[in-house]
Design a protein around this motif. Structure first.
Motif, PDB file in Angstrom:
ATOM      1  N   THR A   1       0.834  -1.206   0.000  1.00 32.53           N
ATOM      2  CA  THR A   1       0.000   0.000   0.000  1.00 32.53           C
ATOM      3  C   THR A   1       0.867   1.253   0.000  1.00 32.53           C
ATOM      4  N   VAL A   2       1.895   1.260   0.839  1.00 29.75           N
ATOM      5  CA  VAL A   2       2.786   2.422   0.916  1.00 29.75           C
ATOM      6  C   VAL A   2       3.594   2.560  -0.372  1.00 29.75           C
ATOM      7  N   VAL A   3       4.027   1.452  -0.944  1.00 34.42           N
ATOM      8  CA  VAL A   3       4.741   1.500  -2.220  1.00 34.42           C
ATOM      9  C   VAL A   3       3.877   2.174  -3.279  1.00 34.42           C
ATOM     10  N   GLU A   4       2.600   1.822  -3.332  1.00 31.33           N
ATOM     11  CA  GLU A   4       1.682   2.430  -4.300  1.00 31.33           C
ATOM     12  C   GLU A   4       1.600   3.944  -4.104  1.00 31.33           C
ATOM     13  N   LEU A   5       1.516   4.372  -2.852  1.00 38.19           N
ATOM     14  CA  LEU A   5       1.456   5.808  -2.564  1.00 38.19           C
ATOM     15  C   LEU A   5       2.733   6.521  -2.991  1.00 38.19           C
ATOM     16  N   LEU A   6       3.869   5.948  -2.674  1.00 42.08           N
ATOM     17  CA  LEU A   6       5.135   6.607  -2.999  1.00 42.08           C
ATOM     18  C   LEU A   6       5.386   6.639  -4.498  1.00 42.08           C
ATOM     19  N   GLN A   7       4.987   5.600  -5.199  1.00 41.32           N
ATOM     20  CA  GLN A   7       5.162   5.597  -6.653  1.00 41.32           C
ATOM     21  C   GLN A   7       4.345   6.694  -7.320  1.00 41.32           C
ATOM     22  N   ALA A   8       3.243   7.079  -6.693  1.00 36.86           N
ATOM     23  CA  ALA A   8       2.422   8.165  -7.226  1.00 36.86           C
ATOM     24  C   ALA A   8       3.008   9.537  -6.916  1.00 36.86           C
ATOM     25  N   HIS A   9       3.989   9.604  -6.014  1.00 40.70           N
ATOM     26  CA  HIS A   9       4.615  10.873  -5.616  1.00 40.70           C
ATOM     27  C   HIS A   9       6.131  10.700  -5.555  1.00 40.70           C
ATOM     28  N   PRO A  10       6.762  10.408  -6.684  1.00 39.95           N
ATOM     29  CA  PRO A  10       8.192  10.051  -6.683  1.00 39.95           C
ATOM     30  C   PRO A  10       9.125  11.196  -6.323  1.00 39.95           C
ATOM     31  N   HIS A  11       8.635  12.426  -6.291  1.00 37.31           N
ATOM     32  CA  HIS A  11       9.492  13.567  -5.977  1.00 37.31           C
ATOM     33  C   HIS A  11       9.733  13.728  -4.480  1.00 37.31           C
ATOM     34  N   LEU A  12       8.976  13.034  -3.639  1.00 35.36           N
ATOM     35  CA  LEU A  12       9.062  13.252  -2.196  1.00 35.36           C
ATOM     36  C   LEU A  12      10.251  12.495  -1.593  1.00 35.36           C
TER      37      LEU A  12
END
Length: 242
Positions: free
Chosen positions: A70-81
């Motif tokens: 779930t967290v991987v999915e979130l981070l992949q959607a916001h790769p600049h963070l």
């Protein structure tokens, strides 16, 4: 979560939490935990990300491979963070906070999306699958997965604590501090959140690591024994506290 919020406040940041798991814990140990539903976690995180300009992400206890995904999915959607990953796999009192495959999932899928991970040596050994590995051996195994790795050394018995920062380009730095007596509840969360806060404030990585380590040491120096177990770090100045 309380440790995260207080440490971020002390860096001049606003904490916007998304809770991934609930625990039954006190200063002695964590006796049980429950991972939240994926939909709830996504809703929490997307509510924040859709509203505010986020400067950094700090990850803590995930508790299951499904939550890692779930967290991987979130981070992949916001790769600049920029992501500070605190691989919370064991409580300070020794209790497990997830099965061993959670560590494997974090290593394979989450560390590559993170700027830096902040395991203590026992956690680094779980991530690296090296039960008796040294910090150097664990770093060699983990650096193909992550750019920077801070392995903290508070679990030994040497007079000085050695915290080692490894980078994929081969550079290594050691930050030493005086060992304090006692054991502490939430020291790893304090460090990782302080580091995320310094990065969010624009501080360079090595300087941010040093600032976060110095801050964490001061919170441990001023810690109080509020219960029957570990000392609780004082993360906020006295005039912040009621």
């Amino acid at each position: 979560m309380q440790a995260d919020i207080e440490a971020l406040l002390a860096q001049g940041c606003h904490a916007a939490p998304a809770v991934t798991a609930l625990t039954v814990q006190n200063t002695v140990n964590v006796s049980d935990f429950r991972v939240l539903d994926r939909e709830w976690v996504l809703a929490q995180a997307n509510a924040v990300l859709g509203d505010s300009e986020v400067a950094a992400v700090k990850l803590g206890m995930l508790g299951s491979t499904a939550m890692v995904d779930t967290v991987v999915e979130l981070l992949q959607a916001h790769p600049h963070l920029p992501v500070v990953c605190d691989p919370v796999l064991r409580a300070g009192g020794g209790g497990s906070l997830g099965k061993d495959e959670v560590g494997y999932a974090m290593r394979e899928r989450l560390l590559p999306l993170s700027l830096i991970a902040t395991p203590n040596l026992p956690e680094a050994r779980i991530l690296a699958e090296l039960p008796q590995g040294t910090a150097d051996e664990c770093a060699e195994k983990l650096l193909p997965f992550i750019k920077h790795l801070l392995i903290t050394g508070g679990h030994g018995d040497e007079h000085e604590v050695h915290n080692r920062l490894y980078s994929r380009d081969g550079t290594q730095q050691t930050f030493t501090c005086q060992r304090l007596p006692g054991s502490y509840h939430g020291s790893g969360c304090t460090l990782a959140s302080a580091l995320a806060g310094r990065i969010a404030q624009g501080e360079g990585l090595v300087s941010a690591v040093q600032s976060a380590l110095n801050y964490t040491w001061r919170t441990l120096r001023d810690a109080e024994q509020l219960g029957q177990g570990q000392f609780v770090p004082r993360r906020l100045p006295l005039d912040f506290c009621s």
